[in-house]
Motif scaffolding. Sequence first.
Motif, PDB file in Angstrom:
ATOM      1  N   ASP A 200      51.282  49.502  60.538  1.00 30.82           N
ATOM      2  CA  ASP A 200      51.977  48.287  60.121  1.00 30.82           C
ATOM      3  C   ASP A 200      52.201  48.187  58.612  1.00 30.82           C
ATOM      4  N   ARG A 201      51.592  49.092  57.860  1.00 34.26           N
ATOM      5  CA  ARG A 201      51.671  49.001  56.391  1.00 34.26           C
ATOM      6  C   ARG A 201      51.622  50.390  55.771  1.00 34.26           C
ATOM      7  N   ILE A 202      51.986  50.421  54.489  1.00 35.40           N
ATOM      8  CA  ILE A 202      51.891  51.656  53.714  1.00 35.40           C
ATOM      9  C   ILE A 202      51.038  51.363  52.494  1.00 35.40           C
ATOM     10  N   ASN A 203      50.016  52.169  52.271  1.00 35.08           N
ATOM     11  CA  ASN A 203      49.129  51.994  51.127  1.00 35.08           C
ATOM     12  C   ASN A 203      49.449  53.017  50.041  1.00 35.08           C
ATOM     13  N   PHE A 204      49.565  52.535  48.816  1.00 32.46           N
ATOM     14  CA  PHE A 204      49.770  53.400  47.662  1.00 32.46           C
ATOM     15  C   PHE A 204      48.567  53.236  46.736  1.00 32.46           C
ATOM     16  N   LYS A 205      47.837  54.316  46.514  1.00 32.27           N
ATOM     17  CA  LYS A 205      46.675  54.281  45.631  1.00 32.27           C
ATOM     18  C   LYS A 205      46.985  55.058  44.357  1.00 32.27           C
ATOM     19  N   ILE A 206      46.749  54.416  43.214  1.00 33.04           N
ATOM     20  CA  ILE A 206      46.961  55.051  41.915  1.00 33.04           C
ATOM     21  C   ILE A 206      45.654  54.932  41.140  1.00 33.04           C
ATOM     22  N   ASN A 207      44.940  56.046  41.005  1.00 27.79           N
ATOM     23  CA  ASN A 207      43.617  56.035  40.388  1.00 27.79           C
ATOM     24  C   ASN A 207      43.583  56.927  39.152  1.00 27.79           C
ATOM     25  N   ASP A 208      42.792  56.518  38.162  1.00 28.81           N
ATOM     26  CA  ASP A 208      42.573  57.375  36.997  1.00 28.81           C
ATOM     27  C   ASP A 208      41.103  57.328  36.605  1.00 28.81           C
ATOM     28  N   THR A 209      40.707  58.264  35.769  1.00 29.14           N
ATOM     29  CA  THR A 209      39.309  58.348  35.321  1.00 29.14           C
ATOM     30  C   THR A 209      39.237  58.124  33.804  1.00 29.14           C
ATOM     31  N   GLY A 210      40.049  57.195  33.323  1.00 28.07           N
ATOM     32  CA  GLY A 210      40.144  56.940  31.889  1.00 28.07           C
ATOM     33  C   GLY A 210      39.120  55.945  31.376  1.00 28.07           C
ATOM     34  N   ILE A 211      39.477  55.276  30.288  1.00 31.04           N
ATOM     35  CA  ILE A 211      38.535  54.379  29.611  1.00 31.04           C
ATOM     36  C   ILE A 211      38.355  53.053  30.348  1.00 31.04           C
ATOM     37  N   GLY A 212      39.289  52.725  31.231  1.00 34.62           N
ATOM     38  CA  GLY A 212      39.200  51.467  31.963  1.00 34.62           C
ATOM     39  C   GLY A 212      39.333  50.266  31.042  1.00 34.62           C
ATOM     40  N   PHE A 213      39.053  49.087  31.579  1.00 31.91           N
ATOM     41  CA  PHE A 213      39.136  47.873  30.776  1.00 31.91           C
ATOM     42  C   PHE A 213      38.345  46.757  31.443  1.00 31.91           C
ATOM     43  N   ASN A 214      38.105  45.703  30.699  1.00 31.81           N
ATOM     44  CA  ASN A 214      37.385  44.537  31.203  1.00 31.81           C
ATOM     45  C   ASN A 214      38.354  43.664  32.004  1.00 31.81           C
ATOM     46  N   MET A 215      38.092  43.513  33.292  1.00 33.52           N
ATOM     47  CA  MET A 215      38.988  42.758  34.167  1.00 33.52           C
ATOM     48  C   MET A 215      39.126  41.300  33.744  1.00 33.52           C
ATOM     49  N   ASP A 216      38.058  40.722  33.192  1.00 33.76           N
ATOM     50  CA  ASP A 216      38.094  39.308  32.785  1.00 33.76           C
ATOM     51  C   ASP A 216      39.081  39.069  31.655  1.00 33.76           C
ATOM     52  N   ARG A 217      39.326  40.091  30.851  1.00 35.13           N
ATOM     53  CA  ARG A 217      40.194  39.920  29.687  1.00 35.13           C
ATOM     54  C   ARG A 217      41.679  40.061  30.031  1.00 35.13           C
ATOM     55  N   VAL A 218      41.979  40.707  31.145  1.00 30.10           N
ATOM     56  CA  VAL A 218      43.392  40.960  31.469  1.00 30.10           C
ATOM     57  C   VAL A 218      43.889  40.235  32.709  1.00 30.10           C
ATOM     58  N   ASN A 219      43.022  39.488  33.378  1.00 30.94           N
ATOM     59  CA  ASN A 219      43.432  38.796  34.604  1.00 30.94           C
ATOM     60  C   ASN A 219      44.611  37.863  34.392  1.00 30.94           C
ATOM     61  N   ASN A 220      44.704  37.310  33.184  1.00 27.81           N
ATOM     62  CA  ASN A 220      45.792  36.381  32.878  1.00 27.81           C
ATOM     63  C   ASN A 220      46.917  37.042  32.084  1.00 27.81           C
ATOM     64  N   GLY A 221      46.863  38.361  31.985  1.00 31.63           N
ATOM     65  CA  GLY A 221      47.894  39.073  31.229  1.00 31.63           C
ATOM     66  C   GLY A 221      49.242  39.012  31.904  1.00 31.63           C
ATOM     67  N   SER A 222      50.303  38.957  31.099  1.00 29.49           N
ATOM     68  CA  SER A 222      51.659  38.846  31.652  1.00 29.49           C
ATOM     69  C   SER A 222      52.058  40.094  32.420  1.00 29.49           C
ATOM     70  N   GLY A 223      51.589  41.268  31.951  1.00 32.80           N
ATOM     71  CA  GLY A 223      51.933  42.519  32.635  1.00 32.80           C
ATOM     72  C   GLY A 223      51.413  42.562  34.054  1.00 32.80           C
ATOM     73  N   LEU A 224      50.145  42.167  34.219  1.00 28.69           N
ATOM     74  CA  LEU A 224      49.527  42.149  35.548  1.00 28.69           C
ATOM     75  C   LEU A 224      50.172  41.096  36.434  1.00 28.69           C
ATOM     76  N   LYS A 225      50.433  39.914  35.866  1.00 29.73           N
ATOM     77  CA  LYS A 225      51.102  38.853  36.633  1.00 29.73           C
ATOM     78  C   LYS A 225      52.478  39.305  37.107  1.00 29.73           C
ATOM     79  N   ASN A 226      53.161  40.035  36.254  1.00 32.98           N
ATOM     80  CA  ASN A 226      54.497  40.525  36.593  1.00 32.98           C
ATOM     81  C   ASN A 226      54.445  41.484  37.783  1.00 32.98           C
ATOM     82  N   LEU A 227      53.458  42.380  37.781  1.00 41.95           N
ATOM     83  CA  LEU A 227      53.312  43.332  38.885  1.00 41.95           C
ATOM     84  C   LEU A 227      52.964  42.608  40.186  1.00 41.95           C
ATOM     85  N   ILE A 228      52.076  41.621  40.097  1.00 41.27           N
ATOM     86  CA  ILE A 228      51.677  40.863  41.290  1.00 41.27           C
ATOM     87  C   ILE A 228      52.857  40.081  41.862  1.00 41.27           C
ATOM     88  N   SER A 229      53.633  39.432  40.989  1.00 37.05           N
ATOM     89  CA  SER A 229      54.780  38.630  41.447  1.00 37.05           C
ATOM     90  C   SER A 229      55.861  39.525  42.050  1.00 37.05           C
TER      91      SER A 229
END
Length: 256
Positions: A200-229
Amino acid sequence: MKFSEMDFLLILTTFMILLVVLMMVAIYSVFIKKKSQLILLQKIKEATFEQELANSQVEIKEQTLNYIGQELHDDLGQKLSVARLMTNKLSYSTESDNKIIANEINLLIGECIQDIRNISKVFITKQVEHFGFIESLEREIFRIQRFQLLEVHYDINNRDLEINSSHALILFRIIQECINNVIKHSRSKCIELIVFDDQDRINFKINDTGIGFNMDRVNNGSGLKNLISRAKVINAKFEINSSEKIGTKVLITYNK
């Protein structure tokens, strides 16, 4: 007395009829209002989708122009420079060497012609519509490998995906933006792209092993909101999970 009872029954009947009529009018008014709201909501959704589609087309044009610029500079430019140097050698080389040089020049020119044809195929507004979703995705992977931007681990269980043609461009742009974020910000040496086609669905996984980031600091970021919308517009779900110094994992779930 009988006349009074008849009067009372007539008044009661009239009142009941009026009450029923008023209730029907009220129900009809609510129905019309709801219908109008639904039509307005549908129009808003259609307008939002068209806007997202237009934005995706513009962004893919920019990506295509960047790709062409890199190809012209790094590939065609170098090959033509080598061909020019070889042409200069013809004036002071022996006859036997001239044949070898001429053959190499011919091969280089042939490669340049093929490269120009490949570039002309890429230079299309509706890239996904022209090549197909999976081929466009794999061309993006090939671009990363060609310029040695990252090591790519790619896995797919079905190349004949059922994706609404009008959704494919936006979905491709979401994945492309995630890949570009890995290249620009993650400092990861590799990227993993997994496409899993379920019932019923297609899953796309995009993973990296980089420096990562703090999720609390970017949850309200415009870039992430744009991808979600954007994902919501095409009936998809966008999830991201990242840890500092460990890496980032993105899951895009597209409902068929």
